[in-house]
Write a protein that holds these residues in place. Structure first.
Motif, PDB file in Angstrom:
ATOM      1  N   ARG A 128       0.839  -1.212   0.000  1.00 53.90           N
ATOM      2  CA  ARG A 128       0.000   0.000   0.000  1.00 53.90           C
ATOM      3  C   ARG A 128       0.869   1.255   0.000  1.00 53.90           C
ATOM      4  O   ARG A 128       0.553   2.239  -0.670  1.00 53.90           O
ATOM      5  N   ASN A 129       1.984   1.211   0.738  1.00 54.94           N
ATOM      6  CA  ASN A 129       2.885   2.364   0.779  1.00 54.94           C
ATOM      7  C   ASN A 129       3.513   2.626  -0.595  1.00 54.94           C
ATOM      8  O   ASN A 129       3.601   3.775  -1.047  1.00 54.94           O
ATOM      9  N   VAL A 130       3.945   1.552  -1.258  1.00 56.35           N
ATOM     10  CA  VAL A 130       4.545   1.702  -2.590  1.00 56.35           C
ATOM     11  C   VAL A 130       3.500   2.227  -3.579  1.00 56.35           C
ATOM     12  O   VAL A 130       3.777   3.119  -4.386  1.00 56.35           O
ATOM     13  N   MET A 131       2.276   1.692  -3.506  1.00 57.88           N
ATOM     14  CA  MET A 131       1.209   2.157  -4.402  1.00 57.88           C
ATOM     15  C   MET A 131       0.901   3.635  -4.162  1.00 57.88           C
ATOM     16  O   MET A 131       0.638   4.389  -5.102  1.00 57.88           O
ATOM     17  N   SER A 132       0.965   4.034  -2.915  1.00 61.95           N
ATOM     18  CA  SER A 132       0.741   5.442  -2.584  1.00 61.95           C
ATOM     19  C   SER A 132       1.816   6.317  -3.229  1.00 61.95           C
ATOM     20  O   SER A 132       1.531   7.386  -3.777  1.00 61.95           O
ATOM     21  N   ASP A 133       3.073   5.827  -3.187  1.00 61.06           N
ATOM     22  CA  ASP A 133       4.177   6.566  -3.827  1.00 61.06           C
ATOM     23  C   ASP A 133       3.968   6.652  -5.343  1.00 61.06           C
ATOM     24  O   ASP A 133       4.172   7.706  -5.960  1.00 61.06           O
ATOM     25  N   LEU A 134       3.562   5.531  -5.942  1.00 58.88           N
ATOM     26  CA  LEU A 134       3.324   5.509  -7.398  1.00 58.88           C
ATOM     27  C   LEU A 134       2.197   6.461  -7.781  1.00 58.88           C
ATOM     28  O   LEU A 134       2.230   7.110  -8.834  1.00 58.88           O
ATOM     29  N   GLU A 135       1.195   6.544  -6.888  1.00 58.04           N
ATOM     30  CA  GLU A 135       0.072   7.445  -7.153  1.00 58.04           C
ATOM     31  C   GLU A 135       0.526   8.901  -7.074  1.00 58.04           C
ATOM     32  O   GLU A 135       0.138   9.726  -7.907  1.00 58.04           O
ATOM     33  N   GLU A 136       1.368   9.206  -6.100  1.00 53.20           N
ATOM     34  CA  GLU A 136       1.887  10.571  -5.975  1.00 53.20           C
ATOM     35  C   GLU A 136       2.713  10.966  -7.193  1.00 53.20           C
ATOM     36  O   GLU A 136       2.751  12.135  -7.580  1.00 53.20           O
ATOM     37  N   MET A 137       3.377   9.999  -7.799  1.00 59.29           N
ATOM     38  CA  MET A 137       4.199  10.263  -8.987  1.00 59.29           C
ATOM     39  C   MET A 137       3.361  10.341 -10.265  1.00 59.29           C
ATOM     40  O   MET A 137       3.895  10.569 -11.350  1.00 59.29           O
ATOM     41  N   GLY A 138       2.043  10.113 -10.145  1.00 62.13           N
ATOM     42  CA  GLY A 138       1.165  10.203 -11.309  1.00 62.13           C
ATOM     43  C   GLY A 138       1.217   9.002 -12.216  1.00 62.13           C
ATOM     44  O   GLY A 138       0.827   9.080 -13.387  1.00 62.13           O
ATOM     45  N   LEU A 139       1.684   7.856 -11.692  1.00 60.51           N
ATOM     46  CA  LEU A 139       1.815   6.653 -12.512  1.00 60.51           C
ATOM     47  C   LEU A 139       0.599   5.733 -12.410  1.00 60.51           C
ATOM     48  O   LEU A 139       0.330   4.948 -13.322  1.00 60.51           O
ATOM     49  N   ILE A 140      -0.116   5.807 -11.299  1.00 57.81           N
ATOM     50  CA  ILE A 140      -1.358   5.045 -11.130  1.00 57.81           C
ATOM     51  C   ILE A 140      -2.386   5.961 -10.490  1.00 57.81           C
ATOM     52  O   ILE A 140      -2.051   7.025  -9.958  1.00 57.81           O
ATOM     53  N   VAL A 141      -3.638   5.539 -10.551  1.00 60.35           N
ATOM     54  CA  VAL A 141      -4.708   6.353  -9.981  1.00 60.35           C
ATOM     55  C   VAL A 141      -5.796   5.433  -9.459  1.00 60.35           C
ATOM     56  O   VAL A 141      -5.966   4.307  -9.945  1.00 60.35           O
ATOM     57  N   SER A 142      -6.532   5.915  -8.474  1.00 70.57           N
ATOM     58  CA  SER A 142      -7.647   5.144  -7.935  1.00 70.57           C
ATOM     59  C   SER A 142      -8.940   5.653  -8.561  1.00 70.57           C
ATOM     60  O   SER A 142      -9.313   6.807  -8.350  1.00 70.57           O
ATOM     61  N   PRO A 153      -3.455   2.001 -14.169  1.00 63.70           N
ATOM     62  CA  PRO A 153      -2.355   2.833 -14.681  1.00 63.70           C
ATOM     63  C   PRO A 153      -2.879   4.134 -15.291  1.00 63.70           C
ATOM     64  O   PRO A 153      -3.979   4.179 -15.858  1.00 63.70           O
ATOM     65  N   THR A 154      -2.087   5.189 -15.201  1.00 66.02           N
ATOM     66  CA  THR A 154      -2.354   6.438 -15.915  1.00 66.02           C
ATOM     67  C   THR A 154      -1.614   6.381 -17.251  1.00 66.02           C
ATOM     68  O   THR A 154      -0.870   5.430 -17.532  1.00 66.02           O
ATOM     69  N   VAL A 155      -1.788   7.417 -18.074  1.00 61.05           N
ATOM     70  CA  VAL A 155      -1.040   7.500 -19.332  1.00 61.05           C
ATOM     71  C   VAL A 155       0.465   7.465 -19.053  1.00 61.05           C
ATOM     72  O   VAL A 155       1.225   6.780 -19.730  1.00 61.05           O
ATOM     73  N   ARG A 156       0.906   8.184 -18.010  1.00 58.15           N
ATOM     74  CA  ARG A 156       2.327   8.184 -17.651  1.00 58.15           C
ATOM     75  C   ARG A 156       2.783   6.796 -17.209  1.00 58.15           C
ATOM     76  O   ARG A 156       3.898   6.369 -17.497  1.00 58.15           O
ATOM     77  N   GLY A 157       1.906   6.095 -16.496  1.00 56.03           N
ATOM     78  CA  GLY A 157       2.227   4.738 -16.062  1.00 56.03           C
ATOM     79  C   GLY A 157       2.396   3.793 -17.238  1.00 56.03           C
ATOM     80  O   GLY A 157       3.338   2.987 -17.283  1.00 56.03           O
ATOM     81  N   TYR A 158       1.477   3.887 -18.215  1.00 55.62           N
ATOM     82  CA  TYR A 158       1.584   3.070 -19.420  1.00 55.62           C
ATOM     83  C   TYR A 158       2.880   3.389 -20.170  1.00 55.62           C
ATOM     84  O   TYR A 158       3.562   2.496 -20.668  1.00 55.62           O
ATOM     85  N   ARG A 159       3.200   4.682 -20.268  1.00 53.93           N
ATOM     86  CA  ARG A 159       4.395   5.084 -21.005  1.00 53.93           C
ATOM     87  C   ARG A 159       5.665   4.505 -20.363  1.00 53.93           C
ATOM     88  O   ARG A 159       6.538   3.985 -21.054  1.00 53.93           O
ATOM     89  N   LEU A 160       5.757   4.586 -19.043  1.00 55.76           N
ATOM     90  CA  LEU A 160       6.921   4.034 -18.341  1.00 55.76           C
ATOM     91  C   LEU A 160       6.994   2.519 -18.542  1.00 55.76           C
ATOM     92  O   LEU A 160       8.072   1.957 -18.777  1.00 55.76           O
TER      93      LEU A 160
END
Length: 335
Positions: free
Chosen positions: A43-57, A66-73
């Protein structure tokens, strides 16, 4: 920068979401990643990924997507394409228009999404040009390319030309300008116009104008699209009519797809464009996997698959890559 643990979790989340289309929770992610991590750590790692704009709830779901940025990475750094033994039927060496129509259908059938092919760019070089008198001031211009393509256009002249004058003009132009592309012809004409006899100069100018028109077909002739209805079966679109409508508007207009394919023809190999990253693909819900194709080693067009951002990119890369090779072979052997 992501550490290895975060990369592995993001990769597992994207792959899981692509496979089943459901937001991924920490428990599911723990199993999918194969990492021995506590739910709290995940959950902590997912929270970090969300803050970076890579995933979203999405909405009130406990899972993430995944967000567009997450897909791109994911596509740029984590995607591994393994040979799946994909076998595509050969494309017979036929007329170019038939080859690209078959290729668009093949892309659509194999991907179950939308297949798009940009028609081969027409050569702007002429091998032979002929003027034929139709009536007093109507002249037929016949332009033959080095590949044997023949284009005809009727022009209206300011004065009446005799058949002898038209033959002389044809002979002069073929002797001095054949083998040049129309831009070179235009440049040389501007330099030599004073040496050209009046009738030759006016007919040459008309031929150049006609050629420019012939070499630039309308968008609907330049892009072949197959399988738009496949999107009706994609839950990402069928559940949102506004998204579906926007996608169909894009296919109907064709100019934006043409711009994308033209842009990607300047790149080597398979390229992936994820929606919302630029004006080239303006919708976040769409991704494009494209590749250029060649005739005798020279890039003449582009083809690709358009589908939802939630697609199996590794499979699409193989489909697009193999189809570009089939089209290149069919067009090169057709000549």
């Amino acid at each position: 920068m992501l550490d290895e643990r975060a990369k592995l979790l993001l990769k597992a989340l994207v792959e899981r979401y692509i496979s089943d289309g459901q937001p991924v929770g920490s428990r599911t992610l723990s199993r999918a990643s194969g990492l021995e991590l506590s739910p709290a750590t995940i959950r902590n790692v997912m929270s970090d990924l969300e803050e970076m704009g890579l995933i979203v709830s999405p909405h009130t779901s406990a899972g993430r997507i995944p967000t567009v940025r997450g897909y791109r990475l994911f596509v740029d750094t984590m995607l591994t394409v393994q040979n799946s033994g994909l076998i595509a039927p050969e494309l017979p060496a036929e007329q170019p228009q038939k080859v690209i129509a078959n290729a668009a259908q093949l892309l659509s059938n194999m991907s179950q999404f939308v297949g798009v092919v940009m028609a081969p760019r027409r050569s702007s070089v002429f091998k032979h040009l002929e003027f034929v008198k139709l009536s007093e001031r109507r002249v037929l211009v016949i332009i033959v390319s080095p590949q044997g393509d023949v284009q005809n256009r009727v022009i209206f002249t300011d004065v009446e030309f005799s058949s002898t004058q038209l033959l002389e003009a044809s002979n002069f132009i073929n002797a001095h300008y054949a083998g040049l592309d129309m831009e070179q012809v235009r440049d040389r004409m501007q330099q030599e116009v004073e040496q050209l006899r009046g009738e030759v100069a006016s007919l040459m100018q008309a031929a150049v104008n006609v050629s420019a028109e012939v070499m630039t077909p309308a968008p609907q002739e330049q892009v072949i699209i197959s399988g738009e209805r496949n999107l009706l079966a994609v839950s990402d679109f069928s559940s949102d009519m506004s998204n579906l409508r926007r996608a169909f508007d894009l296919f109907e207009q064709k100019t934006q797809i043409l711009r994308l394919l033209d842009f990607s023809s300047k790149a080597e190999g398979v390229r992936i464009y994820i929606g919302g990253e630029s004006q080239v693909v303006p919708f976040e819900e769409l991704s494009v996997v494209s590749a250029p194709y060649e005739v005798d080693g020279q890039v003449v067009g582009t083809l690709g698959v358009i589908g939802p951002t939630r697609m199996h990119y590794d499979k699409m890369i193989q489909i697009v890559d193999i189809t570009s090779k089939l089209v290149s072979n069919a067009l090169s052997h057709q000549r």
